[in-house]
Scaffold this motif. Structure first.
Motif, PDB file in Angstrom:
ATOM      1  N   THR A  42       0.867  -1.171   0.000  1.00  0.00           N
ATOM      2  CA  THR A  42       0.000   0.000   0.000  1.00  0.00           C
ATOM      3  C   THR A  42       0.903   1.219   0.000  1.00  0.00           C
ATOM      4  N   ALA A  57      -1.582  10.672  -9.977  1.00  0.00           N
ATOM      5  CA  ALA A  57      -2.393   9.459  -9.963  1.00  0.00           C
ATOM      6  C   ALA A  57      -2.965   9.168 -11.344  1.00  0.00           C
ATOM      7  N   LEU A  60      -0.324   7.838 -13.679  1.00  0.00           N
ATOM      8  CA  LEU A  60       0.056   6.446 -13.431  1.00  0.00           C
ATOM      9  C   LEU A  60      -0.797   5.478 -14.246  1.00  0.00           C
ATOM     10  N   PHE A  95      -9.217   2.569 -11.085  1.00  0.00           N
ATOM     11  CA  PHE A  95      -9.185   3.858 -10.385  1.00  0.00           C
ATOM     12  C   PHE A  95     -10.443   4.033  -9.540  1.00  0.00           C
ATOM     13  N   VAL A 174      -3.678  -3.601  -9.743  1.00  0.00           N
ATOM     14  CA  VAL A 174      -3.325  -2.307  -9.147  1.00  0.00           C
ATOM     15  C   VAL A 174      -4.592  -1.467  -9.029  1.00  0.00           C
ATOM     16  N   ILE A 176      -5.864   2.313  -7.724  1.00  0.00           N
ATOM     17  CA  ILE A 176      -5.442   3.652  -7.315  1.00  0.00           C
ATOM     18  C   ILE A 176      -6.659   4.426  -6.838  1.00  0.00           C
ATOM     19  N   ASP A 178      -7.980   8.044  -5.574  1.00  0.00           N
ATOM     20  CA  ASP A 178      -7.697   9.477  -5.483  1.00  0.00           C
ATOM     21  C   ASP A 178      -8.527  10.077  -4.356  1.00  0.00           C
ATOM     22  N   VAL A 208      -2.546   2.097  -4.310  1.00  0.00           N
ATOM     23  CA  VAL A 208      -1.926   3.421  -4.319  1.00  0.00           C
ATOM     24  C   VAL A 208      -2.992   4.401  -3.848  1.00  0.00           C
ATOM     25  N   ILE A 210      -4.047   8.256  -2.721  1.00  0.00           N
ATOM     26  CA  ILE A 210      -3.744   9.690  -2.730  1.00  0.00           C
ATOM     27  C   ILE A 210      -4.474  10.329  -1.557  1.00  0.00           C
TER      28      ILE A 210
END
Length: 359
Positions: A42, A57, A60, A95, A174, A176, A178, A208, A210
């Motif tokens: 993480t 982000a 990516l 995402f 993956v 991500i 935000d 990931v 943010i």
């Protein structure tokens, strides 16, 4: 460390609208960022609003195209892939958007929203997709019958769970997010954070996250990258960063985390001033106008990320000094005018956080 997602010299410039008189200006939102994100970890990217973390982000996942630099996923540079190959990789890279309402099509049912990524990538039959929709709704804490409802019928926290289920539908490696919990109240934030941690383990994900609130990611991140005005100024294992930040900006962010206090407010370390204009950043270290440790070299020479050992990199001319002596021992190194500056800045950030937090 085996990196599943890496960047090298990643940069994104935005050109402002040309005024009636004069020339258009360029804002460097991301300025040469190089990162390695390990499979299964993480990884958190933190910083003030406007520091470029949300732009990073999107870079990516190549939701926006970079101005320069590379984004590597399992040996392929996303920045140079043709559209057909990039679309195929979207199945692996998903995402979670900050606003759970605006990211969901209000004209589609929840079931159709979650099923859509599976249809796009030709995953399963119609019956198998509907079964997976029901399973994903259950996994994110909703009920299978919610598939027939529409986004406006749910609360903010429930809509964010729908967004997470949609992101998981294609079977990504993956994920991500935000600022996935910033639009939610505090009690719901904790629920969604715990949900993400559970799903990471269940699905074997690389996360990931943010965030601008370091308290949110304190107990979930393995490593943290701190951004300031488009650059990564410190990247370190979470435990090391929270115990002993080496960059003065990271120190300020940590000092701004609200703490419960019964009686006198605890002393805070501080910086003063506002972030510089990103159109015309200062020479040398971008943080030097607000830094209580700044010296002459900081005003003329931009520091580069230096390896401090133990998986930590820092972009600060005084990083070695800070590492050896500790921040507390450098109190006397601050100029008299700089003493106590961190209290105003951190207090302002804490007050802003409290003001923006929903009741």
């Amino acid at each position: 460390m085996t990196a599943i997602l890496s960047t090298r010299g990643l940069r994104k410039d935005f050109v402002t609208a040309k005024p009636l008189f004069g020339e258009a200006t360029v804002v460097q939102a991301v300025a040469g960022v190089s990162l390695d994100i390990a499979a299964g970890e993480t990884f958190a990217i933190v910083g003030e609003s406007g520091c470029g973390k949300s732009t990073l982000a999107r870079l990516l996942l190549r939701l926006i195209d970079p101005t320069a630099g590379e984004v590597w996923y399992k040996g392929e540079d996303l920045a140079s892939l043709p559209p057909a190959r990039l679309r195929a990789l979207r199945r692996d890279l998903q995402f979670i958007f900050q606003d759970p309402f605006s990211s969901l099509n209000p004209q589609m049912s929840v079931g159709a929203l979650i099923e859509e990524p599976m249809r796009v990538h030709s995953i399963g039959t119609r019956t198998e997709r509907r079964a997976k929709v029901a399973d994903l709704l259950t996994r994110v804490g909703l009920r299978p019958e919610h598939a027939d409802r529409y986004p406006h019928e749910f609360s903010g926290g429930q809509r964010q769970r729908i967004g997470i289920a949609r992101a998981l539908a294609s079977g990504p490696t993956v994920l991500i997010g935000d600022e996935p919990v910033s639009a939610l109240d505090v009690s719901i934030q904790a629920q969604v954070v715990n949900l993400l941690e559970d799903l990471k383990d269940d699905f074997g994900l690389t996360l990931v996250i943010i965030a601008h609130d370091l308290a949110v990611i304190r107990h979930m991140a393995d490593r943290v990258a701190v951004m300031y005005l488009g650059e990564v100024v410190e990247c370190a294992p979470a435990g090391d960063l929270y115990a002993h930040p080496l960059h003065p900006y990271a120190e300020a962010l940590l000092a701004a985390i609200p703490v419960a206090s019964y009686g006198a407010r605890p002393a805070r370390t501080m910086v003063e001033g506002d972030p510089p204009n990103p159109i015309a950043p200062p020479p040398g270290c971008k943080f030097h106008p607000r830094c209580p440790y700044a010296t002459d070299i900081c005003r003329v020479e931009r520091p580069v990320l230096a390896d401090m050992g133990g998986g930590r990199t820092v972009a600060c001319h005084r990083a070695t000094e800070l590492s050896l002596q500790g921040l507390a021992d450098l109190e006397q190194a601050r100029t008299p005018a700089a003493r106590g500056r961190f209290a105003l800045y951190a207090q302002a950030m804490a007050d802003k956080t409290a003001h923006n937090r929903p009741e």
